[in-house]
Design an enzyme around this catalytic site. Structure first.
Site, PDB file in Angstrom:
ATOM      1  N   HIS A 156       0.865  -1.345   0.021  1.00  0.00           N
ATOM      2  CA  HIS A 156       0.078   0.005   0.002  1.00  0.00           C
ATOM      3  C   HIS A 156       0.767   1.224   0.174  1.00  0.00           C
ATOM      4  CE1 HIS A 156       1.047  -0.972   4.217  1.00  0.00           C
ATOM      5  NE2 HIS A 156       0.305  -0.121   4.814  1.00  0.00           N
ATOM      6  N   TYR A 157       1.920   1.242   0.635  1.00  0.00           N
ATOM      7  CA  TYR A 157       2.954   2.367   0.754  1.00  0.00           C
ATOM      8  C   TYR A 157       3.731   2.552  -0.462  1.00  0.00           C
ATOM      9  CZ  TYR A 157       6.814   5.474   1.864  1.00  0.00           C
ATOM     10  OH  TYR A 157       7.699   6.303   2.032  1.00  0.00           O
ATOM     11  N   THR A 158       4.228   1.683  -1.173  1.00  0.00           N
ATOM     12  CA  THR A 158       4.683   1.452  -2.529  1.00  0.00           C
ATOM     13  C   THR A 158       3.790   2.183  -3.474  1.00  0.00           C
ATOM     14  OG1 THR A 158       6.330  -0.234  -1.980  1.00  0.00           O
ATOM     15  CG2 THR A 158       6.117   0.135  -4.191  1.00  0.00           C
ATOM     16  N   SER A 160       0.887   4.031  -3.114  1.00  0.00           N
ATOM     17  CA  SER A 160       0.621   5.114  -2.874  1.00  0.00           C
ATOM     18  C   SER A 160       1.845   6.414  -3.447  1.00  0.00           C
ATOM     19  CB  SER A 160       0.671   5.498  -1.392  1.00  0.00           C
ATOM     20  OG  SER A 160       1.679   5.583  -0.613  1.00  0.00           O
TER      21      SER A 160
END
Length: 247
Positions: A156-158, A160
């Site tokens: 999810h971080y990557t 975003s």
């Protein structure tokens, strides 16, 4: 920053800690007029204000939840009130959060939390401030170098941060006719606190993977932001600059 750029009118979102704080202080030292936004940590905002006052900076702070349209519009009103319509020279989209969760355990709420802070806020803030941007303004967002490589426990971080690469490239083409430049800075692992909040062994391992043998510092990222905001980068737009020590 050149003397001609010293009086730039600058907004830094999420500007009270880490990279945002270092960026706000760097602009203040260069003589810029500042507006710094923050979300919930009033103590961090007070601490930054004390540092800026010690520098004799021309600044103000504003509290707003930039993951919502209402918050972005609150910020836009604050920008117009401080700098006037069409008076913002530099927008730094720094607000962001991290996330470490195995993909099979990733909840809808955690997905939305990270995407809302890291991606949706950039969309909301930048769109809300289109009318506030001066001719020839610079928009600089803070991404992450892992967006170009991927990171386990951080889909999810990557995602975003990877979205900001396309956002930057596309918006640069739309705003180019106004002379507005749009760029992205992609830091590697950065020591927002000693060891970047990592266990010492992991911090040492990551530092060893870099060409320069150390983790990044917030000031390293701030330097790239100031470059993109200044006249030296007048023909740089739609690009992503990695500030990751050659990892």
């Amino acid at each position: 920053m050149t003397a001609a750029a010293a009086a730039q009118r600058v907004l830094v979102t999420g500007g009270t800690k880490g990279i945002g704080r270092a960026t706000a202080l760097a602009f203040a030292r260069a003589g810029a007029r500042l507006l710094v936004s923050y979300g919930h940590d009033g103590e961090a905002a007070k601490a930054l204000a004390a540092e800026l006052e010690a520098l004799g900076a021309d600044f103000d702070t504003v509290q707003a939840d930039l993951t919502t349209r209402e918050g972005a519009e609150t910020l836009a009103r604050a920008v117009t009130g401080r700098f006037g319509e069409g008076g913002l020279d530099v927008l730094v989209n720094n607000l962001g959060v991290d996330g470490h969760t195995p993909f099979d355990a990733l909840s809808d709420a955690e997905w939305r939390r990270v995407l809302d802070h890291n991606t949706t806020s950039v969309y909301l803030v930048t769109q809300s401030l289109l009318g506030a941007l001066a001719e020839g303004a610079s928009v600089v967002s803070i991404g992450a170098s892992v967006a170009l490589r991927g990171r386990p426990l951080g889909v999810h971080y990557t995602t975003s941060k990877a979205a900001l690469v396309g956002f930057t490239r596309a918006l640069a083409k739309e705003l180019g006719p106004r002379g507005v430049r749009v760029n992205l800075v992609a830091p590697g692992v950065t020591e927002t606190e000693p060891g970047a909040g990592l266990p010492p062994q992991l911090a040492a391992k990551l530092a060893g993977l870099t060409a320069l043998g150390r983790l990044g510092r917030p000031e390293d990222v701030a330097g790239a932001v100031l470059y993109l905001a200044g006249a030296s980068a007048a023909y740089v737009t739609g690009t992503t600059i990695e500030v990751d020590g050659g990892i």
